[in-house]
Scaffold this motif. Structure first.
Motif, PDB file in Angstrom:
ATOM      1  N   ASN A  87      15.721 -62.411 -96.445  1.00  0.00           N
ATOM      2  CA  ASN A  87      15.821 -61.039 -96.945  1.00  0.00           C
ATOM      3  C   ASN A  87      14.642 -60.637 -97.825  1.00  0.00           C
ATOM      4  OD1 ASN A  87      18.300 -60.478 -95.664  1.00  0.00           O
ATOM      5  ND2 ASN A  87      19.414 -61.521 -97.297  1.00  0.00           N
ATOM      6  N   ILE A 127      10.979 -60.372 -97.395  1.00  0.00           N
ATOM      7  CA  ILE A 127      10.026 -60.431 -96.286  1.00  0.00           C
ATOM      8  C   ILE A 127       8.715 -61.091 -96.680  1.00  0.00           C
ATOM      9  CG2 ILE A 127       9.139 -58.104 -96.749  1.00  0.00           C
ATOM     10  CD1 ILE A 127       8.810 -57.824 -93.682  1.00  0.00           C
ATOM     11  N   GLN A 166      12.865 -60.730 -88.446  1.00  0.00           N
ATOM     12  CA  GLN A 166      13.147 -59.464 -89.115  1.00  0.00           C
ATOM     13  C   GLN A 166      14.005 -58.558 -88.229  1.00  0.00           C
ATOM     14  OE1 GLN A 166      12.442 -58.902 -92.372  1.00  0.00           O
ATOM     15  NE2 GLN A 166      11.806 -61.038 -92.236  1.00  0.00           N
ATOM     16  N   TYR A 196      17.677 -60.131 -88.465  1.00  0.00           N
ATOM     17  CA  TYR A 196      18.371 -60.074 -89.747  1.00  0.00           C
ATOM     18  C   TYR A 196      18.318 -58.708 -90.433  1.00  0.00           C
ATOM     19  CZ  TYR A 196      19.079 -65.121 -89.810  1.00  0.00           C
ATOM     20  OH  TYR A 196      19.486 -66.402 -89.527  1.00  0.00           O
ATOM     21  N   ARG A 197      17.429 -57.817 -90.011  1.00  0.00           N
ATOM     22  CA  ARG A 197      17.297 -56.509 -90.663  1.00  0.00           C
ATOM     23  C   ARG A 197      17.383 -55.394 -89.615  1.00  0.00           C
ATOM     24  NH1 ARG A 197      14.381 -57.560 -95.716  1.00  0.00           N
ATOM     25  NH2 ARG A 197      13.528 -55.464 -95.687  1.00  0.00           N
ATOM     26  N   ARG A 247      18.474 -52.452 -89.689  1.00  0.00           N
ATOM     27  CA  ARG A 247      18.116 -51.112 -90.157  1.00  0.00           C
ATOM     28  C   ARG A 247      16.607 -50.881 -90.158  1.00  0.00           C
ATOM     29  NH1 ARG A 247      22.142 -50.047 -95.392  1.00  0.00           N
ATOM     30  NH2 ARG A 247      24.117 -50.188 -94.232  1.00  0.00           N
ATOM     31  N   ALA A 248      15.855 -51.967 -90.139  1.00  0.00           N
ATOM     32  CA  ALA A 248      14.391 -51.842 -90.186  1.00  0.00           C
ATOM     33  C   ALA A 248      13.758 -51.869 -88.800  1.00  0.00           C
ATOM     34  CB  ALA A 248      13.807 -52.967 -91.038  1.00  0.00           C
TER      35      ALA A 248
END
Length: 433
Positions: free
Chosen positions: A182, A184, A221, A224-225, A227-228
């Motif tokens: 989380n 980066i 990324q 795990y992310r 939304r990004a």
């Protein structure tokens, strides 16, 4: 440099067949990891072993048929092995995953594993030659010096022990890095820094390793992310046009002597890169018609003894399909002036190892390894980074450099993790622990 252009009709036939087999097989796959690994393999198999069949010279006459059979056998084998190993691998998974979750949710354990691995990597800059200052003044890339050192400066006992220690810690380092997913900047540093240390130690890392670092960062990324993801897509669109130029320029710099014009456009760089990365089948005719083959006895001994420390069993004098095919193509022996590794691709390697009648056995073995990797990692987010690194090995690296470059990494780098799974299997399946 004048580049060969592919025959469009042949290219369309190869593309259509690949899409057909891919679509049929993909419909039988049930998990995300099963689909990711298979998609990555088929894409790389097409790029490095299929696309080049359409080039007008150097391709073995029956290479298209071999491509079709190999892909069909691997796809069918992948589906069958996924079903056959599911139950037994699940015992190993259930007997091990609880311990892994407990250990790597502990920050002390995580930081200890990270510290140990980075310390081992730093040691390579201190022994056998002190190069620690290169961290602050990195050397220019020099592939010729690194390649020749393999023949002139073999590793001594201490270097081998350090390498063995790095292999023992490596899978736990990757799992530990996931703890910082989380953040980066910390995550990117921990993924990239060992490669920077390796570059400083040997004045060279391959383009494959550079691409691998970028792919791991992007995939982790994305996973795990969520939304990004739109920002990741934007970043990829911005960066991708620059990548071909940077890769061609890096190839120019690392080779010491000039091969291409550094002042090239994105289009020219992309054209050169596509040709250099897809023309492997143009080497197939010379290799296959040489009627030379690997020493199968030594090859199987090498595979069976891969995870066993050579200090125990001694050197097994392993054969190298890649080096032997390069000798055929260049007409000179490895270690002599003018020799370099010339990649011929996975399919040509399959024929060189097993012959024109049994080359598909290579596909069977690869399908089994792929199925085992997926079943061991598909249900656990903690192991996703290991799955991604193994996917890079079993798709990009395997299709490009062959089994001799990939199997040692797949077996030895993750051996301690496999050992844990095996102990978990004994505990869960047979109640022996």
């Amino acid at each position: 440099m004048i580049l060969l252009k592919p025959d469009i009709q042949v290219l369309l036939w190869i593309s259509a067949y690949t899409l057909l087999i891919f679509g049929i097989t993909f419909s039988f796959l049930t998990s995300r990891n099963q689909k990711i690994l298979y998609t990555a393999f088929v894409f790389c198999f097409f790029i490095y072993n299929g696309y080049g069949i359409a080039y007008p010279s150097g391709v073995y006459q029956g290479f298209g048929d071999m491509y079709a059979v190999f892909l069909a056998v691997l796809s069918l084998g992948y589906i069958l092995f996924l079903a056959l190993v599911r139950k037994e691998v699940n015992y190993a998974y259930q007997g091990t995953i609880g311990l892994l979750r407990k250990l790597f949710n502990d920050r002390l354990v995580v930081n200890t594993a990270i510290g140990m691995y980075l310390a081992v990597c730093l040691f390579r800059l201190c022994y056998p030659e002190f190069k620690l200052l290169l961290l602050f003044n990195p050397p220019k890339p020099d592939i010729l010096a690194e390649f020749s050192s393999r023949f002139t400066n073999p590793p001594d006992t201490i270097s081998k022990l350090v390498q063995a220690l790095s292999h023992l810690v490596f899978p736990f380092y990757l799992i530990s890095v996931t703890y910082y997913r989380n953040n980066i900047f910390v995550f990117a540093f921990l993924i990239a820094f060992p490669y920077y240390l390796l570059y400083c130690a040997q004045s060279y890392i391959s383009r494959s390793e550079v691409i691998g670092v970028l792919f791991i960062l992007f995939a982790m990324q994305w996973y795990y992310r969520p939304r990004a993801r739109k920002y990741l897509v934007i970043a990829a669109v911005i960066i991708l046009p620059i990548v071909p130029i940077m890769l061609v320029k890096y190839q120019e710099e690392r080779a010491v002597y000039g091969q291409t014009d550094l002042n090239i456009s994105t289009g020219d760089a992309l054209d050169y890169l596509i040709y250099s990365e897809t023309s492997f089948p143009t080497f197939s005719n010379k290799v296959i018609r040489s009627d030379k083959h690997i020493d199968l006895k030594r090859y199987f001994i090498w595979m069976v003894t891969l995870p066993i420390p050579k200090a125990i069993i001694g050197s097994v004098n392993p054969p190298s399909a890649g080096m032997e095919m390069s000798e055929i193509l260049l007409g000179t022996r490895s270690g002599r002036q003018g020799f370099f590794a010339l990649l011929a691709g996975l399919l040509t390697e399959s024929v060189y190892i097993y012959g024109v009648r049994c080359y598909f056995l290579h596909a069977v073995m690869i399908a089994l390894v792929m199925a085992l990797v997926v079943r061991l990692t598909e249900n656990e987010p903690l192991l996703f980074v290991i799955f991604i690194t193994l996917t890079l090995n079993l798709s990009y690296a395997l299709n490009r450099a062959g089994i001799g470059a990939v199997l040692p990494a797949v077996v030895n780098l993750y051996f301690t993790l496999y050992l844990l799974f095996f102990l978990g299997y004994l505990k869960r399946r047979w109640r022996l622990i």
